[in-house]
Design a protein around this motif. Structure first.
Motif, PDB file in Angstrom:
ATOM      1  N   PRO A  46       1.101  -1.089  -0.389  1.00  0.00           N
ATOM      2  CA  PRO A  46       0.137   0.401  -0.098  1.00  0.00           C
ATOM      3  C   PRO A  46       0.840   1.261   0.182  1.00  0.00           C
ATOM      4  N   GLY A  47       0.303   2.067  -1.094  1.00  0.00           N
ATOM      5  CA  GLY A  47       1.693   3.518  -1.292  1.00  0.00           C
ATOM      6  C   GLY A  47       2.465   3.247  -1.293  1.00  0.00           C
ATOM      7  N   THR A  62      -0.251   3.415  -9.159  1.00  0.00           N
ATOM      8  CA  THR A  62      -0.418   3.165  -7.379  1.00  0.00           C
ATOM      9  C   THR A  62      -0.898   1.695  -6.652  1.00  0.00           C
ATOM     10  N   ARG A  63      -0.403   1.788  -6.051  1.00  0.00           N
ATOM     11  CA  ARG A  63      -1.719   0.317  -4.652  1.00  0.00           C
ATOM     12  C   ARG A  63      -2.357   1.126  -3.728  1.00  0.00           C
ATOM     13  N   ASP A  64      -3.699   1.196  -3.530  1.00  0.00           N
ATOM     14  CA  ASP A  64      -3.698   1.968  -1.786  1.00  0.00           C
ATOM     15  C   ASP A  64      -4.184   1.463  -1.123  1.00  0.00           C
ATOM     16  N   ALA A  68      -5.857  -2.602  -4.082  1.00  0.00           N
ATOM     17  CA  ALA A  68      -6.018  -2.385  -5.459  1.00  0.00           C
ATOM     18  C   ALA A  68      -5.285  -1.452  -5.639  1.00  0.00           C
ATOM     19  N   LEU A  69      -4.907  -2.266  -7.110  1.00  0.00           N
ATOM     20  CA  LEU A  69      -3.912  -1.147  -8.087  1.00  0.00           C
ATOM     21  C   LEU A  69      -5.173   0.067  -9.279  1.00  0.00           C
ATOM     22  N   ASN A  70      -4.510   1.082  -9.129  1.00  0.00           N
ATOM     23  CA  ASN A  70      -5.134   2.248  -9.221  1.00  0.00           C
ATOM     24  C   ASN A  70      -3.777   2.628 -10.443  1.00  0.00           C
ATOM     25  N   ASP A 105      -6.257   6.783  -5.352  1.00  0.00           N
ATOM     26  CA  ASP A 105      -7.172   6.969  -5.878  1.00  0.00           C
ATOM     27  C   ASP A 105      -7.245   7.787  -6.743  1.00  0.00           C
ATOM     28  N   GLY A 106      -6.544   8.245  -6.735  1.00  0.00           N
ATOM     29  CA  GLY A 106      -6.593   9.703  -7.789  1.00  0.00           C
ATOM     30  C   GLY A 106      -7.609  10.792  -7.281  1.00  0.00           C
TER      31      GLY A 106
END
Ligand code: FES
Ligand SMILES: [Fe+2]
Length: 350
Positions: A46-47, A62-64, A68-70, A105-106
């Motif tokens: 994460p992060g 990113t990995r939140d 999840a992948l974003n 997540d943007g």
């Protein structure tokens, strides 16, 4: 000019330097294609954030906190600064210019001084989405959030990689080399799609790989090339294996210590490309062995660069209307030209 999408007719020389062709390629090829960003290990926690460029477009994966992948466009909604410039781990994404701050997540979370503006709402701003996908321990990105899934396009390629007995799944953080080359991206792709030049240009490489036994196979979305280690060359490890994934990604394993080497060719201008080499080794490969391996491939690359730049200048000179391919050795260039024509040919008229 109307062009048959399946045509293998070679590209006009002008298509390697014309800014309008470059602009259409950015939009119709690089704006809708899956491109390699790195290894999945680089965004495992994460992060974790990994910036990347799909042609001219800055992207970010990113990995939140939920795992999840974003994928998103890495361009601040304020005035356009790139937000994350280096791989790293962050709790939030803060733009380095005026401090607009986004979640992993943007979505915009905060903007300094925004309370002074009653019309401003963070809810109206988010970084446009892109697709990100893990495939065979690698991380791919596609700016088009509606594009077909990568796994379907690559089909049997995963099984083919597994059959090479190389540790594709053990890829961690790579050693990266970047080259800026004064040549159109297609010239660099072509350079890796033929080894017709290898005996003359790469004597050390040709001493290791048997060019007479060099083979290739086309699929709809990728191409496999390979060559066995030459008897008596003293080389060890696996034979040469290369997979080219349309439009600009190469996955390779070379003779020597267990390795995976990837190349991504980023088109940044009609006459300029950035070539990103990522080298992955198994942990037990000693540093001195890694260094020796990198030095060998640096030399091979240095042998290619001036020739690709020279081809660019020659094609841009207008003195050769179109390249003359030596078939069957340069058969795969015809495949590439057919794909480029299929992608942009109905829009560009020369
Ligand atoms: S450009 Fe990003 S905060 Fe101003
Ligand atoms: Fe070469």
């Amino acid at each position: 000019m109307t062009i048959d999408a399946t045509s293998r007719q070679v590209l006009p020389a002008q298509w390697y330097s014309d800014p309008s062709v470059f602009e259409i390629e950015q939009r119709r090829i690089f704006g809708h294609s899956w491109q390699l960003a790195g290894s999945a290990a680089q965004v495992a926690e994460p992060g974790d954030c990994l910036p990347f460029r799909a042609g001219e477009l800055p992207l970010l994966v990113t990995r939140d906190d939920a795992g999840a992948l974003n994928g998103m466009v890495n361009v601040c909604r304020h005035r356009g600064s790139e937000i994350v410039r280096e791989p790293g781990r962050h709790k939030r994404l803060q733009c380095p210019y005026h401090g607009w701050t986004y979640g992993l997540d943007g979505c915009l979370r905060a903007a300094p001084r925004s309370r002074e503006n009653p019309d401003f709402s963070v809810d109206r701003h988010r970084l446009p989405r892109a697709q990100a996908a893990e495939w065979s321990s690698m991380l791919f990105v596609n700016p088009d959030s509606d594009a077909p899934p990568l796994a379907g396009l690559l089909g049997e390629l995963g099984t083919i990689l597994d059959a090479t007995s190389v540790p594709w799944s053990a890829m961690g953080t790579p050693i990266r080399r970047e080259w800026e080359i004064q040549a159109n991206w297609k010239i660099l792709v072509e350079n890796y799609l033929e080894c017709y030049h290898c005996p003359l240009v790469h004597p050390s490489f040709s001493g290791v790989i048997d060019m007479d036994d060099f083979s290739w196979r086309e699929s709809e979305h990728f191409i496999i090339q390979g060559g066995p280690i030459r008897d008596g060359s003293g080389a060890t490890g696996s034979d040469l294996f290369t997979a080219y994934i349309w439009p600009n990604t190469f996955l390779n394993t070379y003779p020597g210590p267990a390795n995976v080497t990837t190349q991504v060719i980023v088109p940044v201008a009609p006459d300029r490309s950035v070539l990103i080499y990522d080298y992955y080794f198994l942990e037990e490969v000693e540093e001195a062995t890694q260094r020796e391996f990198l030095e060998f491939w640096d030399i091979v690359q240095q042998e290619d660069v001036p020739l690709c730049e020279s081809v660019h200048r020659g094609l841009a000179s207008g003195s050769l209307p179109e390249p003359n391919l030596m078939l069957p050795r340069e058969d795969l260039l015809g495949w590439l030209h057919g794909r480029v024509r299929g992608a942009i040919g109905d829009e560009f008229t020369s």
